[in-house]
Design an enzyme around this catalytic site. Structure first.
Site, PDB file in Angstrom:
ATOM      1  N   SER A   1      49.085 -34.404 -45.024  1.00  0.00           N
ATOM      2  CA  SER A   1      49.383 -35.513 -44.125  1.00  0.00           C
ATOM      3  C   SER A   1      48.830 -36.839 -44.644  1.00  0.00           C
ATOM      4  CB  SER A   1      48.850 -35.172 -42.731  1.00  0.00           C
ATOM      5  OG  SER A   1      49.281 -36.097 -41.769  1.00  0.00           O
TER       6      SER A   1
ATOM      7  N   ASP B   1      53.348 -37.079 -44.724  1.00  0.00           N
ATOM      8  CA  ASP B   1      54.435 -36.129 -44.470  1.00  0.00           C
ATOM      9  C   ASP B   1      55.403 -36.631 -43.410  1.00  0.00           C
ATOM     10  OD1 ASP B   1      52.600 -35.839 -42.390  1.00  0.00           O
ATOM     11  OD2 ASP B   1      52.998 -33.705 -42.139  1.00  0.00           O
TER      12      ASP B   1
ATOM     13  N   ASP C   1      55.275 -37.296 -40.235  1.00  0.00           N
ATOM     14  CA  ASP C   1      55.364 -36.780 -38.870  1.00  0.00           C
ATOM     15  C   ASP C   1      54.748 -37.765 -37.869  1.00  0.00           C
ATOM     16  OD1 ASP C   1      52.671 -36.419 -39.416  1.00  0.00           O
ATOM     17  OD2 ASP C   1      52.584 -34.352 -38.700  1.00  0.00           O
TER      18      ASP C   1
END
Length: 520
Positions: A169, A311, A313
């Protein structure tokens, strides 16, 4: 007088719903009333003294911590993460792949889809996972560099047994992680992750290697990314033509998908940090270093900017003046727009206990209900799914639109926010102006015993006193870290001075009681 339900009080007070219900029934919570089968409690009521022994509280706390942390030896709430080659190794990845390939191949060859971010080590882990999966009879489908929400979407729509995302992340490039998703594109069940951990440690011996024609295959599945891009562009009900958009892709998973989506929707795009080299992911870029995007938007007079993490998100926005619009503000803007169109299911938004006090003030003014969960998008999603809520998230930019996704999706969040701007014909600054973010002070305090400190009478009194001091103009929150021997002391108030005053008073009470080791 405004009331909250037992579920929300449990999150606010860090007590079980069952215990709060018992206290209401016994008349221990002033002003509590029963509506049908449920108890309602006056908002801003102080945390009650529950009268349990220290031993009972410690036992309850251990059970609650075990339930909420949902962490094992390797897998935390967001996967198996650590320094690549040290904490997380290629051997770990191979054994994870071996187990999953075997576990899902009991009736037919397993179908497992894998995505990765742009870290150099992601290629190593992709090969190791794929080798493990095929060695026990599974079929490994490679999406290559893509986003976590893409893996989630493809897993649930293309009939895969599970999905794997290789990413750490927002962490630096030298870290990496492995996230497991179930067939619905949701975070993997703890039971399966527990078995994976046992296999990594050699505690399960029934996993057998495949031989001859039963050995699995590795399949290039680049086309899955294109299907995801098509899905995202189909969600937007309006064109973004004549809108200028800056995209900060963090040199991560969104580096090519971001432009493709916004090009298809007609926006005039300015893309930055989209030249990954394996070691520059999140380096002075993306949602954790948003100052670069702010500067770009101001200097180039762009309508709006969106910053993603490694990533993709999560998403944070920047308005036309270069001011940050965080996850709390994004949730408010989107929820208010959905409500005005009769589309906000249950008229409720799910937040965590760390959302800003100003967000709840804005929700109250807009007539929007809200729920609070423990910190973590996993808990937000679980609440949304259990109660059929459609929007929720975190201040960090993890926003979930459950009608369209089973995880936070930065690109989807940007699309939803752009849609509000186009349909209302308002700039982002105007849309965010209803939310006055309260100043916040958060300090991490290392203590000798987290549970004993939380239950110390002097510390509890300091929390009560500071809560009373702030009244309806702020709040204090004292909670234990799930991974460190620290307590997090947080205050939100009208001024930073009041925030500091309240946080320091609580810390002083810890020191006077002999629990304080140091303030980090």
């Amino acid at each position: 007088m405004r009331y909250v339900d037992v579920h929300q009080a449990a999150a606010d007070w860090d007590m079980s719903e069952r215990r709060i219900t018992m206290l209401c029934r016994d008349g221990k919570i002033k002003g509590a009333k029963k509506e049908g089968k449920h108890w309602m409690i006056p908002e801003h009521t102080r945390r009650p003294f529950d009268g349990r022994t220290k031993e009972a509280k410690e036992a309850s706390s251990r059970q609650k911590e075990k339930k909420e942390k949902k962490m094992g030896k390797y897998f935390g709430t967001d996967g198996f993460r650590g320094k690549a080659g040290v904490v997380l190794t290629a051997e770990h990845a191979f054994r994870i792949g071996q187990f999953l390939g075997w576990y899902y191949s009991k009736e037919r060859p397993a179908k497992i889809v894998i995505g990765k971010d742009t870290r150099r080590s992601s290629y190593m882990f992709e090969n190791a996972l794929s080798a493990g999966i095929t060695s026990t009879g599974g079929f490994s489908y490679l999406l290559h560099v893509t986003t976590t929400p893409c893996v989630s979407y493809i897993t649930r729509t293309e009939g895969f047994d599970c999905g794997i995302m290789i990413s750490a992340s927002h962490n630096p490039f030298y870290d990496n992680g492995i996230k497991l998703l179930n067939a619905e594109g949701e975070k993997m069940e703890d039971e399966v992750q527990d078995m994976v951990e046992r296999y990594i440690d050699g505690e399960l011996d029934e996993v057998e290697p495949a031989t001859e024609e039963k050995i699995g295959q590795t399949i290039d599945f680049y086309s899955g990314r294109n299907r995801y891009i098509g899905y995202l562009t189909s969600i937007a009900p309006v064109s973004f033509i004549n809108r200028s958009v800056a995209l900060d892709c963090a040199n991560g998973s969104a580096w090519s998908i971001g432009r493709a989506v916004f090009d298809a929707l007609g926006a005039k795009n300015f893309v930055m940090n989209n030249t990954p080299d394996g070691v520059n992911i999140n380096a002075n870029a993306g949602s954790t270093h948003i100052e670069g995007l702010q500067k770009y938007v101001r200097e180039n007079k762009v309508d709006v900017g969106f910053a993603f993490d490694g990533d993709a998100d999560r998403c944070l926005a920047v308005d036309e003046y270069g001011d940050v619009v965080n996850g709390d503000m994004i949730m408010y803007i989107c929820a208010k727009h959905l409500k005005s169109n009769g589309m906000l299911t249950n008229n409720t938004v799910v937040t965590t206990i760390m959302s800003n006090f100003g967000l709840y003030k804005a929700f109250d003014n807009a007539g929007i209900k809200y729920e609070k969960t423990a910190v973590g998008d996993r808990y937000v999603y679980e609440n949304m799914k259990a109660n059929n809520h459609m929007i929720g998230g975190e201040q960090s930019g993890h926003v979930i639109f459950r009608k369209y996704a089973h995880t936070g999706d930065g690109l989807l969040t940007a699309i939803m926010l752009m849609t509000v701007m186009v349909e209302t014909q308002l700039p982002l600054s105007a849309l965010a102006s209803d939310v006055r973010m309260y100043p916040q002070v958060l300090k991490n305090v290392e203590v000798d015993d987290k549970e004993a400190t939380l239950n110390d009478p002097a510390v509890k009194k300091s929390v009560d006193d500071t809560t009373a001091y702030l009244g309806n103009d702020g709040r204090v929150l004292l909670r234990a870290s799930g991974t460190e021997p620290v307590l997090r002391v947080m205050s939100e108030a009208s001024t930073y001075k009041d925030c500091e005053k309240c946080v320091d008073e609580i810390i002083d009470a810890m020191k006077a009681s002999g629990h304080l080791i140091k303030v980090r």
